[in-house]
Design a protein around this motif. Structure first.
Motif, PDB file in Angstrom:
ATOM      1  N   SER A 121       6.650  -0.762   9.303  1.00 47.74           N
ATOM      2  CA  SER A 121       7.603   0.196   8.960  1.00 47.74           C
ATOM      3  C   SER A 121       9.198  -0.533   8.768  1.00 47.74           C
ATOM      4  O   SER A 121       9.812  -0.024   7.700  1.00 47.74           O
ATOM      5  CB  SER A 121       7.567   1.528   9.769  1.00 47.74           C
ATOM      6  OG  SER A 121       6.278   1.852   9.999  1.00 47.74           O
ATOM      7  N   VAL A 122       9.642  -1.013   9.956  1.00 46.38           N
ATOM      8  CA  VAL A 122      10.966  -1.681   9.720  1.00 46.38           C
ATOM      9  C   VAL A 122      10.920  -2.657   8.600  1.00 46.38           C
ATOM     10  O   VAL A 122      11.710  -2.530   7.838  1.00 46.38           O
ATOM     11  CB  VAL A 122      10.969  -2.355  11.008  1.00 46.38           C
ATOM     12  CG1 VAL A 122      12.136  -3.347  10.686  1.00 46.38           C
ATOM     13  CG2 VAL A 122      11.183  -1.324  12.032  1.00 46.38           C
ATOM     14  N   ILE A 123       9.699  -3.415   8.284  1.00 44.67           N
ATOM     15  CA  ILE A 123       9.649  -4.422   7.021  1.00 44.67           C
ATOM     16  C   ILE A 123       9.784  -3.649   6.022  1.00 44.67           C
ATOM     17  O   ILE A 123      10.269  -3.956   4.830  1.00 44.67           O
ATOM     18  CB  ILE A 123       8.533  -5.395   7.260  1.00 44.67           C
ATOM     19  CG1 ILE A 123       8.727  -6.323   8.440  1.00 44.67           C
ATOM     20  CG2 ILE A 123       8.469  -6.187   6.014  1.00 44.67           C
ATOM     21  CD1 ILE A 123       7.412  -7.040   8.955  1.00 44.67           C
ATOM     22  N   TYR A 124       9.066  -2.419   5.894  1.00 42.05           N
ATOM     23  CA  TYR A 124       9.025  -1.652   4.286  1.00 42.05           C
ATOM     24  C   TYR A 124      10.263  -1.092   4.350  1.00 42.05           C
ATOM     25  O   TYR A 124      10.755  -1.277   2.993  1.00 42.05           O
ATOM     26  CB  TYR A 124       7.936  -0.590   4.713  1.00 42.05           C
ATOM     27  CG  TYR A 124       8.108   0.596   3.784  1.00 42.05           C
ATOM     28  CD1 TYR A 124       7.890   0.392   2.329  1.00 42.05           C
ATOM     29  CD2 TYR A 124       8.466   1.752   4.131  1.00 42.05           C
ATOM     30  CE1 TYR A 124       8.025   1.380   1.458  1.00 42.05           C
ATOM     31  CE2 TYR A 124       8.512   2.770   3.025  1.00 42.05           C
ATOM     32  CZ  TYR A 124       8.488   2.597   1.700  1.00 42.05           C
ATOM     33  OH  TYR A 124       8.456   3.624   0.921  1.00 42.05           O
ATOM     34  N   PHE A 125      11.009  -0.310   5.208  1.00 49.27           N
ATOM     35  CA  PHE A 125      12.278   0.136   5.087  1.00 49.27           C
ATOM     36  C   PHE A 125      13.371  -0.942   4.730  1.00 49.27           C
ATOM     37  O   PHE A 125      14.206  -0.555   3.674  1.00 49.27           O
ATOM     38  CB  PHE A 125      12.791   1.035   6.217  1.00 49.27           C
ATOM     39  CG  PHE A 125      11.735   2.313   6.412  1.00 49.27           C
ATOM     40  CD1 PHE A 125      11.799   3.356   5.190  1.00 49.27           C
ATOM     41  CD2 PHE A 125      10.982   2.598   7.313  1.00 49.27           C
ATOM     42  CE1 PHE A 125      11.165   4.443   5.560  1.00 49.27           C
ATOM     43  CE2 PHE A 125      10.298   3.937   7.276  1.00 49.27           C
ATOM     44  CZ  PHE A 125      10.153   4.663   6.523  1.00 49.27           C
ATOM     45  N   VAL A 126      13.446  -1.803   5.292  1.00 43.88           N
ATOM     46  CA  VAL A 126      14.547  -2.747   4.986  1.00 43.88           C
ATOM     47  C   VAL A 126      14.079  -3.650   3.969  1.00 43.88           C
ATOM     48  O   VAL A 126      15.226  -3.676   3.204  1.00 43.88           O
ATOM     49  CB  VAL A 126      14.704  -3.895   6.281  1.00 43.88           C
ATOM     50  CG1 VAL A 126      15.621  -4.763   6.145  1.00 43.88           C
ATOM     51  CG2 VAL A 126      14.936  -3.040   7.650  1.00 43.88           C
TER      52      VAL A 126
ATOM     53  N   LEU B  51       0.823  -1.278  -0.155  1.00 43.82           N
ATOM     54  CA  LEU B  51       0.093  -0.114  -0.022  1.00 43.82           C
ATOM     55  C   LEU B  51       0.893   1.122  -0.005  1.00 43.82           C
ATOM     56  O   LEU B  51       0.675   2.277  -0.778  1.00 43.82           O
ATOM     57  CB  LEU B  51      -0.976   0.001   1.367  1.00 43.82           C
ATOM     58  CG  LEU B  51      -2.186  -0.628   1.234  1.00 43.82           C
ATOM     59  CD1 LEU B  51      -2.936  -0.508   2.355  1.00 43.82           C
ATOM     60  CD2 LEU B  51      -3.353   0.103   0.039  1.00 43.82           C
ATOM     61  N   ILE B  52       1.888   1.326   0.869  1.00 42.70           N
ATOM     62  CA  ILE B  52       2.593   2.434   0.831  1.00 42.70           C
ATOM     63  C   ILE B  52       3.565   2.697  -0.297  1.00 42.70           C
ATOM     64  O   ILE B  52       3.612   3.936  -1.011  1.00 42.70           O
ATOM     65  CB  ILE B  52       3.601   2.232   2.110  1.00 42.70           C
ATOM     66  CG1 ILE B  52       2.860   2.094   3.524  1.00 42.70           C
ATOM     67  CG2 ILE B  52       4.792   3.367   2.169  1.00 42.70           C
ATOM     68  CD1 ILE B  52       3.643   1.645   4.653  1.00 42.70           C
ATOM     69  N   ASN B  53       4.006   1.705  -1.025  1.00 41.08           N
ATOM     70  CA  ASN B  53       4.651   1.829  -2.136  1.00 41.08           C
ATOM     71  C   ASN B  53       3.745   2.200  -3.362  1.00 41.08           C
ATOM     72  O   ASN B  53       3.924   3.264  -4.139  1.00 41.08           O
ATOM     73  CB  ASN B  53       5.278   0.326  -2.736  1.00 41.08           C
ATOM     74  CG  ASN B  53       6.509  -0.100  -2.386  1.00 41.08           C
ATOM     75  OD1 ASN B  53       7.222   0.989  -2.140  1.00 41.08           O
ATOM     76  ND2 ASN B  53       7.039  -1.079  -1.950  1.00 41.08           N
ATOM     77  N   THR B  54       2.391   1.839  -3.065  1.00 35.81           N
ATOM     78  CA  THR B  54       1.259   2.118  -4.459  1.00 35.81           C
ATOM     79  C   THR B  54       1.055   3.638  -4.310  1.00 35.81           C
ATOM     80  O   THR B  54       1.183   4.500  -5.129  1.00 35.81           O
ATOM     81  CB  THR B  54       0.206   1.575  -4.250  1.00 35.81           C
ATOM     82  OG1 THR B  54       0.723   0.234  -4.546  1.00 35.81           O
ATOM     83  CG2 THR B  54      -0.934   1.809  -5.387  1.00 35.81           C
TER      84      THR B  54
END
Length: 576
Positions: free
Chosen positions: A407-412, A137-140
């Motif tokens: 958030s950690v999973i997203y950034f890493v 979702l954040i990427n989109t």
């Protein structure tokens, strides 16, 4: 006028017009790609990796291409060493995602599902699906996806890994029986969604309008409505069962023997503990919470194991500092009153600072606002908690844990994806094969670990349902919603969007795999055993075989256009 300016036709096949060679060089028809760096002279590669826009699109935090071509491109030995270092760094990031998922994310999801009293099927296709797909979702919506990627190919390859390979691994890890209604609902909707999206792409010829894009999004809306209706019917069924049980027990209540009451209950223990100070061992407890060194590995006789134990310490301290812990009785982490008080302010501030920095907004202003808002919460938490007991309201902190873990999973994960893309460029492999292998594995790692962990902890149905809920949600957010958004914003109301070569291969194998899974479930009376796991893993290996063989031009992908080569395959009946 010179004849060189006219269009020339292939004399062997009159359907393939082309221009003179020198005009193609003067007006290139393909955009600049970072893969072109391998065609340059060695002394030009460093400057290209540093300044070329096509290579800078593959940079998030670390410029891997610049590091490799400016430092390691001198000889074969240095190239091999640097490639191994890059692979090791990617594995280290895989491990960070794994620990975040297993130690923090999964326990928080369990707390939320128990608090909401959701059954395993509903929790799998709602909470676990939303949690695992939050990075998508954040990427989109923030538009941070790499422009070098083919969205349809990546999405379908990812869905194939999620729904077929991960579900097969769950069946292998913990064979279980599943309710046929929920099984057919989840697997059937995914099969319907993929078939319908594939049909729309072929019907539109790659040019999709607003109405057709909206129809693709509406399939997911219908799916959510069905889930809500199922939950409501299940709720009514449970209420009726409880009422019948109460009525059946009323008649025999006089014959029941009550158990003897204990003189010292839980309340007495809590009262006894209140005689101690609420801040007893406050600082010692705080520093013990960061004792994350794996002493069994550190005391090993092997130096490599000792080094690995030390390498794990910095990320574990970071994760412990920013992620509030759940289920202390199931982990090696210890409860700390002071740490929780700090985290209620530190974690929201860090999240706001990270997201505003990435979107190039005023980071310090927003972080300051969040700090002022959250500071009274930290003071309240410190005032109403004790060092000798975990408060009952700690379960509400699970929401903050889920957000921080996502958030950690997203950034890493995002840094990992760019590292894998750079690895593909360095190894001179196409984005297609990287997208359906390393890219898919990197994005799906956290989901895979979370689902396997849930299955081993006694929630195989939740994990199994999440495999298909994640794929349905991913198709909607990664393909359908972006197409609808682009179609609405376009002047003609039509957007050009293709399946790609491997994308169509993934769609076809996914449809075959889901049909096979439905037939397997029906024939085994929905007893999901390890034989089903073997079938699912075999189908996924078949997809990888197709993709890799088409990369090396051993076979053709389903999406490749061979209209001009049809004469090679037609039987010449007239000449016989």
């Amino acid at each position: 006028m010179s004849n060189k300016l006219f269009e020339h036709f292939n004399t062997t096949n009159q359907t393939s017009p082309h221009y003179e060679r020198h005009l193609n060089f003067a007006n290139p028809v393909m955009a600049e790609r970072c893969e072109q760096i391998t065609l340059l002279e060695p002394n030009e590669r460093c400057d290209y990796a540093t300044n070329a826009l096509s290579c800078l699109q593959h940079v998030y935090i670390i410029n891997y291409n610049k590091y490799f071509y400016c430092t390691c491109d001198a000889n074969d030995l240095s190239r091999i060493i640097c490639v191994l270092m890059l692979i090791s760094f990617c594995c280290w990031q895989f491990w960070i995602i794994f620990v975040t998922t297993i130690k923090f994310f999964v326990p928080a999801l369990q707390i939320i599902s128990k608090f909401l009293k959701l059954n395993e099927y509903v929790a799998g296709v709602t909470i676990l699906t939303l949690g695992n797909n939050a990075p998508v979702l954040i990427n989109t919506f923030f538009g941070q996806s790499s422009t070098a990627r083919h969205v349809y190919t990546d999405s379908m390859s990812l869905n194939l890994f999620e729904s077929i390979f991960t579900s097969a691994c769950i069946m292998w890890a913990t064979p279980f029986a599943i309710d046929g209604t929920f099984f057919l609902r989840d697997v059937g909707f995914l099969l319907l969604y993929i078939s319908y999206v594939d049909f729309i792409f072929k019907l539109s010829g790659g040019q999709i309008g607003i109405l057709r894009a909206a129809s693709m999004v509406s399939v997911y809306v219908i799916y959510i409505m069905v889930i809500v209706l199922d939950q409501y019917l299940q709720y009514r069924k449970n209420r009726m069962k409880e009422r019948l049980n109460r009525e059946s027990q009323i008649g025999g209540i006089e014959h029941q023997v009550l158990p003897p009451t204990s003189n010292q209950g839980r309340g007495d223990l809590d009262i006894a503990n209140t005689y101690h100070s609420a801040n007893r061992r406050l600082l010692k407890q705080f520093f013990e919470a960061f004792d994350v060194l794996d002493r069994s590995n550190f005391n090993s006789k092997w130096t490599v194991v000792k080094v690995w134990a030390l390498i794990k310490v910095p990320p574990l301290i970071f994760l412990r500092l920013f992620n509030p812990q759940m289920n202390f009785h199931e982990t090696s982490f210890k409860w700390s009153k002071l740490l929780l008080s700090i985290q209620t302010t530190l974690t929201p501030v860090a999240l706001v600072l990270a997201y505003t920095w990435e979107t190039e907004q005023n980071s310090f202003m927003w972080s300051g606002i969040v700090f002022v808002v959250c500071l009274p919460v930290s003071v309240t938490v410190f005032a109403y908690t004790r060092t000798d007991s975990v408060p009952k309201w700690n379960r509400y902190v699970a929401v903050l844990t889920i957000v921080s873990c996502i958030s950690v999973i997203y950034f890493v994960g995002k840094e990992l994806v760019f590292g894998l893309e750079s690895l593909g460029i360095i190894l001179n492999r196409s984005h297609t094969v990287i997208g359906c292998t390393l890219y898919s594995w990197g994005n799906a790692l956290s989901d895979f670990m979370a689902n396997i962990s849930l299955a081993k902890k006694g929630y195989p149905r939740m994990a199994f349902s999440a495999c298909f809920g994640v794929s349905i949600f991913s198709i909607c957010t990664s393909i359908c919603i972006p197409i609808l958004y682009q179609a609405i914003n376009s002047k003609t109301g039509i957007v050009k969007f293709t399946e790609g070569t491997v994308g169509e291969t993934a769609s076809i194998i996914l449809i075959i795999s889901l049909t096979t899974l439905i037939l397997y479930g029906i024939t085994t009376n929905f007893m999901l055993r390890r034989t089903g796991a073997i079938i699912g893993i075999t189908l996924y290996v078949l997809f990888l075989t197709f993709s890799i063989s088409s990369e090396f031009e051993l076979t053709h992908a389903f999406g490749t256009d061979h209209i001009l080569d049809r004469s090679l395959y037609n039987d010449k009946y007239a000449d016989s």
